[in-house]
Design an enzyme around this catalytic site. Sequence first.
Site: not given
Length: 977
Positions: A609, A724
């Site tokens: 990310e 998540d």
Amino acid sequence: MFTVISTARVYPPNEETLLDTRTVPGELKWAASPTEGGWEEVSIMDEKNVPIRTYQVCNVMEPSQSNWLRTDWIPRSGAQRIYVEIKFTLRDCNSLPGVTGTCKETFNLYYYESNNDREHYIRESNFLKIDTVAADESFTQVDIGDRIMKLNTEVRDVKVTTRKGFYLAFQDVGACIALVSVRVFYKTCPLTVRNLATFPDTNTGADTSSLVEVRGSCVNQSEEREEPKMYCGADGEWLVPIGGCVCNLGYEERSGVCQACTVGFNRAVSTDRACSKCPPHSHSEKEGAAVCDCNPGYYRSESDPASMPCTQPPSAPQQLISEVNETSVVLEWSAPLRLGGRSDISYKAGSLLCLPCSQDVLFSPQQSGLRATRVCVSELQAHTRYTFTILARNGVSQGHSAGAGQSVSVTLTTNQAAPSPVTSIQAGDVTRHGVSLAWQQPDRPNGVILEYEVKYYEKDQKESSYRIMKTASRSADITGLSPLTVYLYQVRARTAAGYGEFSGPLEFSTNSDPLPLIGDAASSTLLLLSISGGVILLLTSTAVFIISRRRGKYSQAKQDSEEEKHLNPGVRIYVDPFTYEDPDQAVHEFAKEIDATYIHIEKVIGIGEFGEVCSGRLRLQGKREIYVAIKSLKAAYSNKQRQDFLSEASIMGQFDHPNIIRLEGVVTRCKPVMIITEYMENGSLDAFLRKHDGHFTVIQLVGMLRGIASGMKYLSDMSYVHRDLAARNILVNSNLVCKVSDFGLSRVLQEDPENAYTTRVTGTYHSPGGKIPIRWTSPEAIAYRKFTPSSDTWSYGVVMWEVMSYGERPYWDMSNQDVIKAIDEGYRLPPPMDCPVCLHQLMLDCWQTERTHRPSFTQILNMLDKLIRNPTTTLRRTGGDRPVPSLLEPVGGPEFVSVWSAEDCLQAIGMGMYRDTLTTAGYTSPDSLLTLTHQDMTSIGIITPSHQDQILASVQQVLLSHMQQIQEQMPDSMVPV
Ligand code: ACK
């Protein structure tokens, strides 16, 4: 006869007469020599017709005259210098015919000092001459007989200090003289009052220039201000007054004396000159009052001047309010209604009825003598009821206190506070990689202890790198330690008010043993190694059992996780790094700073990310080199991005579990900023399964799921919600151990190829902040961001589906909206091919719309363990199309223990000599040997440390290799497809 004019006898005040011939009654009868023809005593009348005595001589015609006339003895009466005033007439020789050469116009004056007041004869030569006296210019006219004569007055003085008195003598040397009067006197400084001091009548000094110092004495009702002194000059004048006196209090100076103050007045201060009226609220009943007494009910403090009005104590303070801040209290109040006529109000903060008030309580700025209407009381006991009293006082409160009337009270209860330090830590079981610690509650918990934090670090490394473990109980099992290494352990407690101080460090070394301790990851390894049912599964379950015995975790099958949190030692509570004001502080609290030079980056393995993910090697000082994954923060980053990036390390660093990706440390002090984790050779689970589609047995897949569930249980026990959980965020190592990863809080993925995340969804599922992985997320989390362990359970169900379908995309190519809609309508994913019914049932349980109906991870874990223990009955039935694989058929099973006994095992490790000892103590099966601890062995008589270590280490090794042999001997049908 002759008449003397102006002979009035008025002496100056400063002259004391010793002899005055005019006042002597009767004849003088002084001694004359010669007795005949020399001086003669002649009585005459003065102007008041009072007879006076004179001496006359007039032998002007005869030469060589020496006619002596001696006075009687004159006492000197303390005088030191006497004056002789002689009044005489003297014939002018010119007025006498035929006297030339013999007539004289002077005479001599002598004196002789003597103690004898009756000397008969004094040799003329013994007299000392004072002076030769001649007629003066100044004179008065005197009638002597029928003649008018000039009356001369001459004064001579002489020092007379040696005897009590003296004689005077007049020597005529041929003059015509009449001694009309002789007066002998001395001078004094007369009694006088100067500056309220009395100076006595004082004789002048012996010399004309001498000053006699005289000390005055204070007049009545006065006292010395400064020693009163004056000097008596030779001429009888007082000179140079110094010092003086002041009237006593109650008196004032009037006309040079001290007079009493009248009733109603006083004179209290010596500097005041006059008496003054009594001040308000006071009175005097008698004359001469120094101080006026206070009227009833009024007082004067010791330091109050008497001129001040009398005053009263204050009334009580008003409007006392308190503000409690943990164990401190700020008390504030208003001034009393009546100050009693004074301005010296002060307050005393007291703790009336305050039983727990110890001496440690601090009052700031102080407890008494408070000028301001505020005090802070600290160091109070937490959570304790106190009554505080504020007492108003002024200068006249002492002894005149009206008690409660002057005070106001408030009762309050203090808050919880940070606890006092933990003082007693004890180490229990020590193993190669861990130690169990236990401690007592701090002396002053100051509230409900929410958790304890154990900090531990290698002694050699000091505190440069330490790890933190949190637990709700008073014990902790520290794992993941290096063997034979000395560690320091410190514990601190936390209440709602924060952390207390750390305890002093406890030093303890881990044991030596070549084999790593079997943890959950190891048990998963065992699962994966075991290709077929019973025999291996028995061992596996034994291993699991051992773990539960050793760690006290996962032992109560049906326990609710909340309950477990309190029952299980070693459960830590997750701390949100964003609660730290300084995010860097959080990072360094939970993550070790690694020197970038210790890291060798080898290759890029992916894009994360925040930047690249690389693999590489890390060699910490004094440690073996290990493979690591290195996540780096891309070059141009904002502060926020850096914080978000490092937040993952702050979170990961708090976890210590075989199924949670392990953080090695961070590099923040140089660029690029990096997060270093253990390297997971097989990468993310979804890709790994897709790559090895159909390659694993159900048991292997369940083993993976068990590992994930174990990691998730650990996280939920720590109250951490992952949000998540998905196969893409599970990493797999070379031993096929699955570990939960991706703890980044930010879900903003730029390019998500699978479109797993979305920010905007239609209708009620619009999520206001952050992106949500719709397919993995529970309806309530999508709808209103209700993320809980139960929403993680939902995701876990999806991960189960992903695993059982070898990485299939959940809901295939349905759009997010369709997925949400379908779920809402009660649609759920069907069982993947070959998925045992019970597993699909577990998935469906995880997807219960009502989140409280979903199983906890503890329950999931227990369920999976049960499946693993009884695969033949539980995993047999599948919901998919594939036939039930033969590998699930039981093989041998229970015979395992009998075919290979504890004795065989002991023989194999060369410890056969302990066979009887162990059998007698009940260690008859191989799995029972696995439960042995150092303590157990010491207690049954196996005391040699190296033997203990050998048994502990080798039993597992031998059992493992034995298990592998069995695996190799299995028929083909048992090998994974
Ligand atoms: O599927 P992958 O090979 O596994 O590709 C992703 C990529 O980096 C971006 O996240 C891989 N990755 C992440 N962390 C690790 C790790 N600790 N060990 C090995 N690979 C990792 C991940």
